[in-house]
Design a protein around this motif. Sequence first.
Motif, short mmCIF file in Angstrom:
data_model
loop_
_atom_site.label_atom_id
_atom_site.label_comp_id
_atom_site.label_asym_id
_atom_site.label_seq_id
_atom_site.Cartn_x
_atom_site.Cartn_y
_atom_site.Cartn_z
N LEU A 52 0.83 -1.20 0.00
CA LEU A 52 0.00 0.00 0.00
C LEU A 52 0.87 1.25 0.00
O LEU A 52 0.69 2.15 -0.83
CB LEU A 52 -0.94 0.00 1.21
CG LEU A 52 -1.77 1.26 1.41
CD1 LEU A 52 -2.64 1.55 0.20
CD2 LEU A 52 -2.62 1.13 2.67
N THR A 53 1.81 1.32 0.90
CA THR A 53 2.69 2.49 0.97
C THR A 53 3.53 2.60 -0.28
O THR A 53 3.75 3.71 -0.79
CB THR A 53 3.55 2.43 2.24
OG1 THR A 53 2.66 2.37 3.37
CG2 THR A 53 4.44 3.64 2.37
N HIS A 54 3.99 1.48 -0.83
CA HIS A 54 4.77 1.53 -2.07
C HIS A 54 3.95 2.09 -3.23
O HIS A 54 4.47 2.88 -4.03
CB HIS A 54 5.29 0.15 -2.43
CG HIS A 54 6.32 -0.38 -1.48
ND1 HIS A 54 6.94 -1.59 -1.67
CD2 HIS A 54 6.82 0.14 -0.33
CE1 HIS A 54 7.79 -1.79 -0.67
NE2 HIS A 54 7.73 -0.76 0.15
N ALA A 55 2.68 1.72 -3.31
CA ALA A 55 1.83 2.26 -4.37
C ALA A 55 1.63 3.76 -4.20
O ALA A 55 1.65 4.51 -5.18
CB ALA A 55 0.48 1.52 -4.38
N VAL A 56 1.47 4.21 -2.96
CA VAL A 56 1.32 5.65 -2.70
C VAL A 56 2.61 6.39 -3.08
O VAL A 56 2.56 7.46 -3.70
CB VAL A 56 0.93 5.91 -1.23
CG1 VAL A 56 0.98 7.41 -0.90
CG2 VAL A 56 -0.45 5.33 -0.93
N ILE A 57 3.75 5.82 -2.72
CA ILE A 57 5.03 6.43 -3.08
C ILE A 57 5.13 6.58 -4.59
O ILE A 57 5.49 7.66 -5.10
CB ILE A 57 6.21 5.59 -2.54
CG1 ILE A 57 6.31 5.74 -1.01
CG2 ILE A 57 7.52 5.96 -3.22
CD1 ILE A 57 7.27 4.76 -0.34
N ASP A 58 4.84 5.54 -5.34
CA ASP A 58 4.92 5.62 -6.80
C ASP A 58 3.94 6.63 -7.36
O ASP A 58 4.26 7.34 -8.33
CB ASP A 58 4.72 4.25 -7.44
CG ASP A 58 6.02 3.59 -7.83
OD1 ASP A 58 7.07 4.26 -7.82
OD2 ASP A 58 5.99 2.40 -8.17
N ALA A 59 2.74 6.72 -6.78
CA ALA A 59 1.76 7.70 -7.26
C ALA A 59 2.28 9.12 -7.05
O ALA A 59 2.18 9.97 -7.95
CB ALA A 59 0.43 7.50 -6.54
N LEU A 60 2.87 9.39 -5.90
CA LEU A 60 3.41 10.73 -5.63
C LEU A 60 4.60 11.04 -6.53
O LEU A 60 4.69 12.15 -7.08
CB LEU A 60 3.83 10.84 -4.17
CG LEU A 60 2.68 10.92 -3.17
CD1 LEU A 60 3.21 10.74 -1.76
CD2 LEU A 60 1.93 12.23 -3.32
N VAL A 92 9.87 10.77 0.43
CA VAL A 92 9.27 11.17 -0.85
C VAL A 92 8.38 12.39 -0.66
O VAL A 92 8.39 13.31 -1.50
CB VAL A 92 8.51 9.98 -1.49
CG1 VAL A 92 7.62 10.43 -2.63
CG2 VAL A 92 9.50 8.92 -1.96
N ALA A 93 7.63 12.45 0.42
CA ALA A 93 6.80 13.62 0.70
C ALA A 93 7.68 14.87 0.79
O ALA A 93 7.30 15.95 0.31
CB ALA A 93 5.99 13.42 1.97
N GLY A 94 8.85 14.72 1.38
CA GLY A 94 9.80 15.84 1.46
C GLY A 94 10.31 16.27 0.10
O GLY A 94 10.45 17.47 -0.17
#
Length: 170
Positions: A52-60, A92-94
Amino acid sequence: MADRDAVAPIIDVRTGLGWDSHRLVAGRPLILGGVTIESDLGLDGHSDADVLTHAVIDALLGAAGRGDIGEHFPDTDERWRGADSIALLRHVAGLVAGDGWAVSSVDATIVLERPKLASHKAAMAARIAETLGIDAGRVGVKATTAERLDAVGRREGAVAQAVATIVRHA
């Protein structure tokens, strides 16, 4: 009457799509959205394998035009062995914020046969939102099964897909 000479602020909006999959194996914890879930099987991977977190990272990363998770955290680099995916998401958010973007929303779906995830969705959304520094209402986490079809349906793995929207005022 509105001032005809007033200029409306221009907002740049981008959307990215992320997708990840990992095998289910014995002897590993099941971590989804930064939440450890009781299960007889966990996800296998170089990091904690949090699909789940990996998919969010790739989306961002996709929305920001910053490549993909493998470019930033390659599985050939021992620094990332056993890495906490929430820490990767924070990094990644940073990057995204450093480029002048603000995360507007994230929507994600996990496909996993069992355990059932309904009672964990709010905690996963809250953990992702906290990591991104946004309101939990801006993160949607959904869960479904593969209806016993394909590898996911046979409990061989899990899949997650995410969409992220980022904005920047010009």
